[in-house]
Motif scaffolding. Structure first.
Motif, PDB file in Angstrom:
ATOM      1  N   LYS A 182      42.304  25.926  16.683  1.00 58.29           N
ATOM      2  CA  LYS A 182      42.394  25.816  18.138  1.00 58.29           C
ATOM      3  C   LYS A 182      42.687  24.370  18.554  1.00 58.29           C
ATOM      4  O   LYS A 182      43.476  24.125  19.476  1.00 58.29           O
ATOM      5  N   GLU A 183      42.053  23.422  17.884  1.00 58.68           N
ATOM      6  CA  GLU A 183      42.305  22.010  18.190  1.00 58.68           C
ATOM      7  C   GLU A 183      43.759  21.646  17.911  1.00 58.68           C
ATOM      8  O   GLU A 183      44.375  20.881  18.676  1.00 58.68           O
ATOM      9  N   ASN A 184      44.318  22.182  16.834  1.00 59.26           N
ATOM     10  CA  ASN A 184      45.724  21.924  16.520  1.00 59.26           C
ATOM     11  C   ASN A 184      46.631  22.492  17.606  1.00 59.26           C
ATOM     12  O   ASN A 184      47.609  21.851  18.016  1.00 59.26           O
ATOM     13  N   VAL A 185      46.323  23.705  18.063  1.00 53.77           N
ATOM     14  CA  VAL A 185      47.110  24.314  19.141  1.00 53.77           C
ATOM     15  C   VAL A 185      47.085  23.428  20.377  1.00 53.77           C
ATOM     16  O   VAL A 185      48.121  23.163  21.004  1.00 53.77           O
ATOM     17  N   ASP A 186      45.902  22.930  20.740  1.00 56.61           N
ATOM     18  CA  ASP A 186      45.775  22.055  21.907  1.00 56.61           C
ATOM     19  C   ASP A 186      46.636  20.804  21.743  1.00 56.61           C
ATOM     20  O   ASP A 186      47.279  20.345  22.702  1.00 56.61           O
ATOM     21  N   ARG A 187      46.645  20.251  20.534  1.00 56.97           N
ATOM     22  CA  ARG A 187      47.436  19.042  20.287  1.00 56.97           C
ATOM     23  C   ARG A 187      48.928  19.324  20.396  1.00 56.97           C
ATOM     24  O   ARG A 187      49.674  18.529  20.970  1.00 56.97           O
TER      25      ARG A 187
END
Length: 287
Positions: free
Chosen positions: A119-124
């Motif tokens: 999820k953090e990667n998607v946000d980035r």
């Protein structure tokens, strides 16, 4: 494949069969790995991306996969998943599904992550949609669970949670959608000024046309962008077109035109690959 093509089986039906075959091989390799390594320390999903995720594989497909792991994972569990990834990816390569040249595989440390990290990667990706990032991440929006270690409803939702997170961000992010669209527009249709095909000028495939890169992929990309913009969970291209019509995001005529174009190009690829098999050469996408 040659018999199926000669019998007139449609390309989208054949691609479903070929994808089911690669799914079954992947699942069996995971089962063999678990027999060797022991039970998974925490729940996980083996993800398929790209053509396997869309159930649209033909011959010559390379690997596009990843591991989605429960947030319960502990540092001492990492080695188990590393061994699993190498066992399965090495096995797929032995079975003819070659290693991904772009390293989109579960053996990549960046693609073997717990749900929170995904999820953090998607946000980035959404915040910094650089040209390179957009090219690399578009494949991740065509994801599907190939194997889930747990069958209870709560565990099956790992992939659904990730996909929901992705769609919530893309649907409301016009900048990212514009970047995706720009990436599609960078691939020019292979039609010249006098309505002649623009072919490769030199190299191994001189005077040939890449049906996948110059024809099929742009159509898939166009349809994916519309699906993401409308928050649709469907991943298969034909199912995305139906869903776009059903939610009135696309006219029936546009949907049918895109579907016809895709079917014709996919059928050409299949016929070409069948002929190459008969000729004793490796199947490719060049005509």
């Amino acid at each position: 494949l040659v018999q199926w093509v000669n019998a007139g089986i449609r390309s989208h039906q054949l691609s479903h069969v070929l994808t089911a075959l690669s799914d079954a091989i992947t699942v069996r390799l995971i089962e063999l790995a678990i027999e060797k390594l022991g039970p998974a320390p925490v729940p996980f999903c083996w993800l398929g991306f790209g053509s396997q995720g869309r159930r649209e594989q033909l011959l010559g497909a390379d690997q596009d996969n990843a591991l989605l792991i429960s947030d319960d994972i502990q540092p001492e569990h990492q080695n188990w998943f590393t061994q699993l990834a190498h066992y399965v990816c090495d096995g797929l390569n032995e079975c003819g599904y070659v290693y991904c040249p772009g390293n989109i595989m579960a053996t990549n440390d960046q693609l073997r992550l717990p749900l929170k990290k995904w999820k953090e990667n998607v946000d980035r990706w959404m915040k910094t949609p650089t040209e390179r990032a957009v090219m690399e991440v578009s494949i991740f929006f065509d994801l599907r669970t190939i194997y889930a270690s747990e069958t209870t409803p709560a565990k099956q939702q790992l992939t659904q949670q990730l996909q929901t997170h992705m769609l919530q961000h893309t649907q409301s992010n016009s900048i990212f959608l514009a970047a995706l669209a720009q990436n599609v527009l960078s691939v020019q249709p292979p039609i010249g000024i006098f309505r002649r095909f623009v072919v490769e000028h030199n190299g191994e495939h001189a005077h040939q046309l890449n049906l996948k890169k110059r024809g099929v992929i742009p159509i898939i990309d166009i349809i994916r962008i519309h699906a993401l913009a409308n928050g649709l969970f469907e991943v298969n291209t034909h199912e995305r077109l139906k869903a776009l019509v059903n939610c009135k995001a696309m006219a029936i005529s546009d949907s049918r035109n895109l579907q016809d174009a895709l079917n014709i190009l996919m059928q050409l690829r299949l016929s070409h690959q069948a002929q190459e098999i008969v000729n004793g050469t490796d199947p490719d996408n060049y005509i």
